[in-house]
Structures are given as structure tokens and as C-alpha cells.
Design an enzyme around this catalytic site. Structure first.
Site, short mmCIF file in Angstrom:
data_model
loop_
_atom_site.label_atom_id
_atom_site.label_comp_id
_atom_site.label_asym_id
_atom_site.label_seq_id
_atom_site.Cartn_x
_atom_site.Cartn_y
_atom_site.Cartn_z
N HIS A 19 0.81 -1.21 0.00
CA HIS A 19 0.00 0.00 0.00
C HIS A 19 0.85 1.27 0.00
O HIS A 19 0.41 2.31 -0.52
CB HIS A 19 -0.98 -0.03 1.17
CG HIS A 19 -2.01 -1.11 1.01
ND1 HIS A 19 -2.57 -1.80 2.07
CD2 HIS A 19 -2.57 -1.65 -0.12
CE1 HIS A 19 -3.42 -2.70 1.61
NE2 HIS A 19 -3.44 -2.61 0.29
N GLY A 170 -10.27 -12.46 -12.15
CA GLY A 170 -9.59 -11.29 -12.68
C GLY A 170 -8.58 -11.63 -13.76
O GLY A 170 -8.46 -10.91 -14.75
N ASP A 190 -2.52 -8.95 -7.24
CA ASP A 190 -2.06 -9.45 -5.94
C ASP A 190 -2.88 -10.66 -5.50
O ASP A 190 -3.59 -10.61 -4.49
CB ASP A 190 -2.10 -8.35 -4.88
CG ASP A 190 -3.48 -7.76 -4.68
OD1 ASP A 190 -4.33 -7.93 -5.58
OD2 ASP A 190 -3.73 -7.16 -3.63
#
Length: 316
Positions: A19, A170, A190
Site C-alpha cells: 500500500h 480477474g 495481488d
């Protein structure tokens, strides 16, 4: 394949690295007025309670975001960074936080205005928090429980058409959004890497995405564990970017040894996740100097033993 739940790991050292890099990347991409599309191939539940049952069971946030917020450091001294890496200089106790870390903590604070980190935002909520009204966010989540939770969490934002939540794979579907109409996109990959085929699927997806949209920014998080596929992934991504003539950046953060130990009673202890990495293709030019300042501080402040270190490399 549905046993992994990120709620057990929210706010750990890997999230801190991921992040911090994500926010620094977004801040640069959002400087341009043109709309940005962000695609998250494995969105998770989006928002997590660090005082809840899941995070409390693992306690991983205590050695991640909570340690960073408290300012407390373990006595272990990080080892020098392995080459290629920016030379590590241990910051003084009074030294201010690097800009990228301070920015990351400011975003966490926005979700916890009373202080601390009772609420931890996953990548979807961090991204949405930073996006402007004309930007778009595409979220993929296949886990049935997390997909339902993500739907409910996103609904609270009342973001309308800005956010699309798709209960789909995804890796199998996200390329349909590339290239976006504005020709500007950030794709975050991820997966849990719970099954080793995820490593190969990351490579396949990245290769297809680059063919469709060569100027997009692609960010891959991965665990650094004693598995050949984990060590091959950044090397193969580097080769892919180099062959495509694209710049790349690779950052890693190690907080402890990966060795399995045995105590006096003969009981075996596994270390858990010791390290993780972020690999970016077409990274912002501003990212490397930001991480060069941030990674030494993260290695020092999140160290769990003397093996804590970092690396930072780039090319193209």
C-alpha cells in the site's frame, strides 16, 4: 482454492509495503487531469476490522501497521541490503518519516480519524479514497464470501458507476478493460498465491495486458517464500519488461528469517511470511527516489530479527 482470506493478514508488513507503493504510484498518476482506470484483479473484501476475529486470530497487524503507528521498534538491527539495493543508512530515532511512509499513514488515518488503526482499508478502498469523480475502478473477486462482503462494503460508498464489482476471475476477464477510453490505467495483481499456478497466471496475464495496452502501469505483489516459483517471478517479469522495451522497478522488504526452527522440545516452528516484493512495469519516475528513502525505514521499524533488510532495483 477458496481457503485464503485476506482478513487474517490485513495490515501486516506485506500490506504496508504494497500500500505504500500503491499510494505513491497513484499520487503521481493522478497529477494528470485525464481520467484514470484502476483494475484490481484480486480485490478481497475491501475493508477490514483489525479488532475483529480474523485479524485478532493471526495478530499480524501488530508487526505491521500497528507497529509503524506506535513508533516502537524491535531491538534487532536489520542486515545490510543485498545487491542490487540502495545503500541502507539507519535513520536516527528523531528522524522524520520518509515522505512515502508519512503519506501511507495519512491515508490510514483518514479511515481512523480518532487515531490508531481499528479499520484497515484494503487496496479497493485506498484506491477509491484517492480517485477523482471522473476516474474508474474495476474490482474482481472470485471468493464467494469476500465477494459478498466487498459488494456490501462498496455499496456504502454510494459511488455509482465509478466502481464496478465483478464476481469473476480477474486473470481471465480483466483484460477486457484494456485499453480504457482515456488510455490511462493502473492494474494491480495481488493474488494469494495459495496455489502455485498463480505465479504462471500472473505472467500470462501481464504478457497479455502489455500486448493490449503497452503504456499501462502494471503492479505485481508477490510473497518471498522458499518456493522456486516465487523467486522466478520477478526475474521473468524483468525479462518480459526488458523484451517489451518498458521500464521496470522491483522493491522487496524482508522482516525476518525464512528458516524453519526447532525448539528444545523438538517442536517445529514455521516463520510465517518473512518477506514480500512489488514489481512494476511502467512505474512513475518519482517512485524510485520515494522508495529509496522509505525502504530503509520500513526495514528498521518492522524488523522482527537481525535478517530484516530491503532491496530496490530498476531498469529500462
Amino acid at each position: 482454492m477458496f481457503s485464503y482470506r485476506h482478513a487474517f493478514h490485513a495490515g501486516n508488513h506485506a500490506d504496508v509495503l504494497k500500500h505504500t507503493v500503491l499510494i505513491a504510484t497513484l499520487d503521481h498518476l493522478l497529477e494528470k487531469e485525464a481520467a484514470l482506470t484502476v483494475v484490481d484483479t484480486h480485490a478481497g473484501a475491501g475493508l477490514y476490522r483489525l479488532d475483529g476475529d480474523y485479524a485478532g486470530t493471526s495478530g499480524e497487524a501488530a508487526d505491521g501497521i500497528l507497529r509503524l503507528l506506535s513508533g516502537k521498534k524491535e531491538p534487532a538491527t536489520p542486515a545490510p541490503a543485498a545487491k542490487p539495493a540502495t545503500k541502507k543508512v539507519a535513520p536516527e530515532a528523531e528522524a522524520p518519516l520518509a515522505d512515502a511512509i508519512a503519506r501511507y499513514l495519512s491515508v490510514i488515518h483518514d479511515f481512523n480519524p480518532k487515531g490508531g488503526a481499528r479499520i484497515y482499508p484494503g487496496s479497493p478502498f485506498i484506491v477509491q479514497h484517492l480517485l477523482r469523480d471522473h476516474d474508474k475502478l474495476k474490482l474482481f473477486e472470485l471468493h464467494p464470501t469476500d465477494a459478498r462482503t466487498l459488494d456490501a462494503n462498496i455499496a456504502q460508498l454510494e459511488a455509482g458507476r465509478q466502481i464496478a464489482v465483478l464476481r469473476d476471475d480477474g486473470f481471465g476477464s480483466a483484460t477486457k478493460f484494456l485499453p480504457p477510453p482515456s488510455r490511462r490505467a493502473l492494474v494491480l495483481m495481488d493474488p494469494s498465491y495459495e496455489i502455485k499456478s498463480d505465479y504462471g497466471r500472473v505472467l500470462d496475464f501481464a504478457a497479455e495486458a502489455l500486448k493490449r495496452f503497452a503504456t499501462g502501469t502494471y503492479a505485481v505483489w508477490y510473497p518471498i517464500i522458499p518456493r522456486p516459483e516465487a523467486h522466478d517471478l520477478p526475474r521473468r517479469l524483468k525479462t518480459m519488461a526488458t523484451k517489451a522495451g518498458k521500464p521496470w522497478l522491483h522493491a522487496t522488504l524482508t522482516v525476518k528469517s525464512s528458516k524453519i526452527t526447532t525448539d528444545a522440545s523438538g517442536e517445529t516452528h514455521r516463520p510465517g511470511l518473512p518477506a514480500s516484493g512489488m514489481f512494476l512495469i511502467n512505474p512513475p519516475y518519482t517512485l524510485k527516489p520515494l522508495l529509496a528513502a522509505a525502504l530503509p525505514q520500513l526495514a528498521e521499524r518492522l524488523a522482527q530479527d537481525r535478517h530484516a533488510t530491503f532491496s530496490l532495483d530498476s531498469g529500462g
